[in-house]
Design a protein around this motif. Sequence first.
Motif, mmCIF file in Angstrom:
data_model
loop_
_atom_site.group_PDB
_atom_site.id
_atom_site.type_symbol
_atom_site.label_atom_id
_atom_site.label_comp_id
_atom_site.label_asym_id
_atom_site.label_seq_id
_atom_site.Cartn_x
_atom_site.Cartn_y
_atom_site.Cartn_z
ATOM 1 N N PRO B 111 29.300 1.709 36.247
ATOM 2 C CA PRO B 111 30.046 2.739 36.870
ATOM 3 C C PRO B 111 30.673 3.099 37.772
ATOM 4 C CG PRO B 111 28.463 3.109 34.643
ATOM 5 C CD PRO B 111 28.136 2.127 35.052
ATOM 6 N N ALA B 114 31.004 2.014 40.281
ATOM 7 C CA ALA B 114 32.869 1.469 40.819
ATOM 8 C C ALA B 114 33.415 2.736 41.352
ATOM 9 C CB ALA B 114 32.773 0.249 39.216
ATOM 10 N N ILE B 115 33.036 3.322 40.624
ATOM 11 C CA ILE B 115 34.335 4.695 40.997
ATOM 12 C C ILE B 115 33.701 5.025 42.507
ATOM 13 C CG2 ILE B 115 34.079 6.731 40.529
ATOM 14 C CD1 ILE B 115 33.943 6.408 38.027
ATOM 15 N N ARG B 117 33.263 3.125 44.685
ATOM 16 C CA ARG B 117 33.362 1.726 45.282
ATOM 17 C C ARG B 117 32.589 1.998 46.907
ATOM 18 N NH1 ARG B 117 37.671 -1.451 43.555
ATOM 19 N NH2 ARG B 117 37.016 -0.844 41.937
ATOM 20 N N TYR D 431 42.537 7.097 38.557
ATOM 21 C CA TYR D 431 42.075 6.380 39.358
ATOM 22 C C TYR D 431 40.118 5.556 39.433
ATOM 23 C CZ TYR D 431 38.344 4.856 42.782
ATOM 24 O OH TYR D 431 36.983 4.573 43.909
ATOM 25 N N ALA D 435 39.158 2.296 38.859
ATOM 26 C CA ALA D 435 38.173 1.783 39.936
ATOM 27 C C ALA D 435 37.844 0.562 39.184
ATOM 28 C CB ALA D 435 37.368 2.773 40.329
ATOM 29 N N LEU D 436 37.201 1.959 37.377
ATOM 30 C CA LEU D 436 36.065 0.438 36.480
ATOM 31 C C LEU D 436 37.341 -0.415 35.932
ATOM 32 C CD1 LEU D 436 35.287 3.295 34.658
ATOM 33 C CD2 LEU D 436 33.771 2.479 36.193
ATOM 34 N N SER D 439 36.785 -3.623 38.316
ATOM 35 C CA SER D 439 35.318 -3.970 38.366
ATOM 36 C C SER D 439 34.065 -5.146 37.704
ATOM 37 C CB SER D 439 34.435 -2.727 38.535
ATOM 38 O OG SER D 439 33.833 -2.064 37.041
ATOM 39 N N ILE D 441 32.197 -4.030 35.857
ATOM 40 C CA ILE D 441 31.918 -3.867 34.581
ATOM 41 C C ILE D 441 33.893 -3.588 33.660
ATOM 42 C CG2 ILE D 441 32.856 -1.242 35.171
ATOM 43 C CD1 ILE D 441 30.653 -0.616 33.471
ATOM 44 N N THR D 468 28.290 2.095 27.233
ATOM 45 C CA THR D 468 29.167 2.134 28.316
ATOM 46 C C THR D 468 30.639 3.277 28.711
ATOM 47 O OG1 THR D 468 27.539 1.049 29.691
ATOM 48 C CG2 THR D 468 29.070 2.285 31.050
ATOM 49 N N ILE D 472 31.975 6.636 29.041
ATOM 50 C CA ILE D 472 32.832 6.876 29.486
ATOM 51 C C ILE D 472 34.322 8.029 28.273
ATOM 52 C CG2 ILE D 472 34.074 6.595 30.932
ATOM 53 C CD1 ILE D 472 32.090 4.169 32.537
#
Lengths: 360, 261, 458, 592
Positions: B111, B114-115, B117, D431, D435-436, D439, D441, D468, D472
């Motif tokens: 994660p 990924a966040i 980038r 964001y 983004a997650l 991806s 994940i 996860t 999160i």
Amino acid sequence: MTAASAAATGRGPSRFGFVKGFLWAVRILAVFGILWGSYFSITGGRLSFDQWKDLMVFGVAQGSVYALIALGYTMVYGVLGFINFAHGEVFMSGAMIGFFAANYLNQTGLWASQPFLSLFIVLLVCMTASTLVAVGVERVAYRPLRNAPRLIPLITSIGASFFLQYAFRGLFGAGVKSYPAVRALDGAWNVLGFRVIKTQGIVILAAVGMMVLLYLLVERTKTGRAMRAVAEDQEIARLMGVDVDRTIVTVFAVGGAMAGVAGLLWGLVFQQVFFFTGFLPGIKAFTSAVLGGIGNIVGAMVGGLVLGAVESIGPSLVLAGLGVPAAHQLKDVVAFLALVLVLVFRPTGIMGERLAEERA
Amino acid sequence: MPLLETQGLTKVFGGLHAIDDLDLHIEEGEIVSVIGPNGAGKTTFFNLVSGMIQPDSGKILFEGIDLVGLAPHQILELGIARTFQNVRLFQNMTVLENAMVGQHARTRSGPIRAILRTPGFRAEEEAIRRKAEEALAFFGTRLIGYRLEQPAFVLSYANRRRLEIARAMATEPKLLLLDEPTAGMNPRETLELTELIARLRDEKGFTICLIEHDMRVVRGVSDRVICLDYGRKIAEGTYHEVATNERVIEAYLGTKAVEGV
Amino acid sequence: MLLPIRKRNKEDDVTRRHSTFWWAVLVVMALIAAACGGGGTTTTTQAPGGEMTTTTAAPGETTTTQPTAEFEPGPLGAVTVAPGEPIKIAALQAISGAVASLGEDQVRGIEIAIDDRGGELLGHPIELQVEDDGCSAEGGTTGAQRIVADPQVVGIIGTSCSGAGVPASQIMSEAGLVMISGSNTSPALTSDLAGNPGSAWQPGYFRTAHNDIIQGEAAAIFAYQELGLTRAATIHDGDPYTEGLANAFGRSFQELGGEVVLATAINKGDTDMRPVLTEVAAAGAEVIFFPIFQPEGDFIAQQAREIAGLEDVVLFGADGLLSDTYVVNEFTVGMYFSGPASPEGSAYDEFVAKYQEKYGEAPIQSFHAHAYDAANMLFAAIEQVAVVEDDGTVHIDRQALRDALYATEGFQGLTGTLTCDEFGDCADPRIDIVQRTEETPDIAAVRANVLFTYEPGA
Amino acid sequence: MAQTVDARQALPERELVPSPPVDLGAAVKWGLIAGMTAVFVSAIGMVQAFEVRSVVVGVDLGYLVLFGAALVFGYAAARPGEQLEGFLAPERGVRNVAAGLIAGLVGGAVLWLFVLLIGAVDIRSVFPSVSPQLRDLLTFGRGAGFAAAALIGGFGLVGALGGGIPVLPERIRAPLVNALAWVLAFGLFEDLFAQIFRGAKVPFLEDLLYQPGGGLSLVGALIVFVLFFAVYLSTASRRETVRSRIATMSPSERRRWVGVGLVVAIVILAVLPQILGNFLSEVFDLAGIFLMMALGLNIVVGYAGLLDLGYVAFFAVGAYTTAVLTSPGSPRWSPEMTFVAALPFIVLAAAMAGIMVGTPVLRMRGDYLAIVTLGFGEIARLLFLSDWLKPYFGGAQGILQIPPLELGPLTFRSSLDFFYPIYAFVLVFAYVSWALQNSRIGRGWMAMREDEPVAEVMGVDVVKAKLTAFVIGAILASFGGALFAHKIGSVFPHSFQILVSIVVLVIIIVGGIGSIPGVVVGALILVGAPELLREFAEFRYLIYGVLLIFMMLKKPEGFIPSRQRARELHQEEMMQDAWLRKEEEAAAAAGS
């Protein structure tokens, strides 16, 4: 230990993860905590043996109320597969309407002179009210969503729950309504050395009776067969000539009637009802249903009894023994932890559920 | 050493022996077909190997490592991928995403990367995408182009089967388990898929084990055929050896006749 | 045996055409419009010229009229009400959720106070804006923000719950308003009565409800000295009010020389009190002090009779239970209650009669009188500081209003004689201990059956 | 709709069969429903409570609610059925109006019977709201005879108006209905609009639109109506084109527009609180905090498919950790840290809570998970409330004196100030969600949600993926809790009821599960709406409940469905066609 044996089997990825360790720690801690607390509670002699027995009876009686409501949850879940959050309000509506009937009979004097006839009349009123509400909610909030993802009816049931609470509040006022007491049911029976308060005894008997009736209905009648068929697969049931809508209405009606019975018994035992009465028992009943194995009629009963007993005995036995102050404040903590523990040991509840066993 | 080997594998469902003391082996580079009447335990065998269920006793050795007790994703990481009899795609994900999921176990970024980038993450995403497209491209134009962005549920039945194989290919397995890959396909599609299975081994170097009812497919691709009945191996050998085996014929005739035999 | 579980549908893809954001927003708008019709503030405005009813709570007639000098606003600013415009006050009360009755009861008290003045003050109609405090900190914040957003609001009657009062009083105070609560009792909001301000004290905050400390002490003295009991159990329900009061009682009881054998708690929504009462019995308590509310209070009193060992225990509640719907129940016979001293005369009966007439039911909680007094205190203070011009325009200076409220002394209300201290505690410090007996089956009779009156310092 | 109708009109007319006419029998049924609704709103006290509030030119809210029932159900009775394949478009005409009229008359008659009933029998001991004043209101103070005429006539008239709506041509109908809705909204939310006008420095608008005693003035109503009617009328066609334009944009083009949109959004966010003032900022703040939680829960439920009903636990952990670490009033231990210094501990506490909750439930399926997490939510609240942990968390008395939020040199104190940090975090979390989702994940989560066993066989470590997601989600919620604690300045266990979890869940489902814009809109509407519905005081949860049911029946996929759910078949067709055309062109080019 497990780690060592896994390593001994040779190469390859680890068979021992964090999760297994955590869960074992939880199990060991729980068993240890329960034993430790119980030991100090019992040896401490705070409560007498008779008092422990009383706690047991209280728990079973409370559990019976949960079980009655849970039967409705389990029916709906078993057949439709979603959580009917409004079921607690269905129960409340029975208890609330029943109050007005009881109050009227009390004013006419029939309540005092013919208590059992009056109770029967009020019972009919409660059952009718709850059934109507349950069927009405089904018609408005669930039927149009028959094929939607299961989260959707969950939300409408939350909406229905809000609506019913505040509609009843608007219609009948926000105050607490007191049921008249039934003089004939004062006092207690002695059953095998257990002191059982009469109203509680009636609740326990009624819960067992309703469970048996429901069981017979589902297993032995044509309607029951239709319910099981719909539960298995709605489309195929329809092709086989089952009137699916009617069957589902029947499910809600039967569940509602059970809630109505619970409503009257609530009035008998607790003598109080107000618009928020349904919320917490609703959640507890749902917990009971899950605890016993959701979709399982006997499971709902067993789950209710276990939950009631744990709530009643748990704080005194375990928490007080561990030196926690105001232990009964945490009875819901004990109840939910019990739920977690049961599910950690038996992931599909005490009695299990059919589908999950097939999958396992 | 065989690529996959089972020793005394047993699985009992409520008194019924779905797999009963099964010993078999699959050599590297082989195409092995598992046949048998309905309820012979073929899919149970796949479920055991892929870790979806645990055996009651016995061992499953993959390159010498015992798979018993491992989680399915760990087994996949070791190099075993499978498809399902009743196609199980991620219906609401796109064709491309389905295939990209196959790369999950081969990649690492978590994660935080990924966040943020990070460049490493971007490169990895690019690689995942490329490999997924590569796998999809194996089926010609059927799964690429505008279809990449289509959700899986809009695909035709045959394309779903193809996508499921592509998803398994994208995991870069050593051993590919195909559960009735041609079920529900028309003869032309079946033929095409038969050829494709052979190409999978020849071009991609996968070892393949497939469950199949269609005997033309079995005859067309198999190096070796294993026949199961009541969870036991009743015959093993080339297609002709097995097809003419008395016990096999008995097992099938006892239940239903087989086309093509 | 088992109901089969329905096979789970794969999340069917439920899509519809024309699904756009704006469409949805409009549906909501249209729906709100359709389902609820129009809107605006829930207000109680009554035309001037209504019947003026005189009550014991009528304020001192000290309207200052300064027609000549031009009005100068003080440091907190002032409210100017043009002729014909209403004087706005707000109620910030819990009117939703499980404790809705607590707030609704007080709103009704305020509405009756407005009715008693014929709906007008200084020739202007009184407009009451009702906001929900949700009995929570965030509810109090939003409600208070909403109230202070209107610069015309003079003062607030609220909150219902101390938890909502903490942030609300801060917002109110910073905006220069005054707030009078009829049911906040936490010492944190005012002071510990020993001259130290509470941690959440704000200037401009007042209350007609008792500081927990006084009432706890009164109950403890009565139980220990008058009844001669030495072993007490306390039960609270996790509400800041009940917890504070139960602890105050426990402390005083121990200081007097008694023993608190069990300090325990239940939860709101609990119904089966038998297990906790069994613990109480096991601890050997002679008196149970449970300053909680309905319906939990019903369950304790009712079920205590069924527990072996509690047949003779003394049941002791507080003003949270001193309501008509509670004391009518037979199981309350013999119970003691602590509560504010009853005023002389029949003012309260009159009030209850009006309540019954207006709302069709008996008072549903026990703080309506406090709210009624709070409203009247506010009106009196407004009348006292208002500057009225010849054309009827009214100026109310905010700082002056605060000062006037702090200076309140000997105000005759339903809940006694109110005098405000420097931290805003205004309640009549006298606490009555009353008992429900066979002969006192309703709230008025119970309130009249005073066994003991406690005056701090006396 | 317009497109499909056009397509069918292109077919030869003679193949089509007339649609069945509007069912007048059903109109009686709708009338009964309208009548029951009117009786219901009267009996729960709504009509009486709203009597004092004028909405538009002296029409008060009470009557509006009452007659609104006739309008809505008159429309429902008159609404033509769906056009089925092979049928002509349903006829719209007198028959619709007649259906509306019938429904209205029946409804009025039911209400009149109710008036007669409450005149004859005193049912107030059961229904406290059925007071003599209510009867006065329903009879307009003139006795039962007048009431009969007024109610039945009035309902009939309004019902007929409702029935007339479908008769209007489509082009007029939508703008008309929308403009009327806006008029009502302006009347309803007078306070809010007035505040906005004041904040936007155009206070004269307030005097223009509203009359002194409250409610829209005649002029105001006309202005609003004409304005919105014109806007809707003129933009109707343009919106269609814009929509189809967006559907056909290339990814890079779309990305550019998203970028532009984002910049515009940020600018608006920066200016907004200044216009809104403190109360509306407060509503937005609250919505923002719920939005943070909803973004977090969206990861847990929307992406990973784990139905968590106890999400409030993490919110509580965040708030209490913040309170203990920053407040001088913390009971046992008060390090009085700043927010920034406390942040790592808050994240750590939340992550631990996520693991504590997540691990036992790993192997549990949907509904077991739901009730167990709900249990954890309650456990958290009860522990913070308990006498047992009172020495650490203050028990029922909570923790007070939490300082205002400090970020470096900036101090945030008022609701207006808080708008900025809250929405800054919201942007960051939006964001993070995006983004997650896009991806490795995120794909793992989605695969797991779609089919957990298959995902596992395809190499997704579901244990890790679930933990996860929980961690999160917990961290996002704890940020919400931390800001909440700073904003309110005190924490009490009462703020962490089950209701919070339920509201957050409702937000993401009503908004469109798995969709970030959906969650945003859901939070603004579902947290904003009850705050705006404050207007309805004690009736707001009633209305909230009705809204929830209505929303789910009408748009079960949510306001803004996620990409996966939104993929509509006609869009697929368009894309397919476009692709095929390109192929053909390429082939043609190659051939020539």
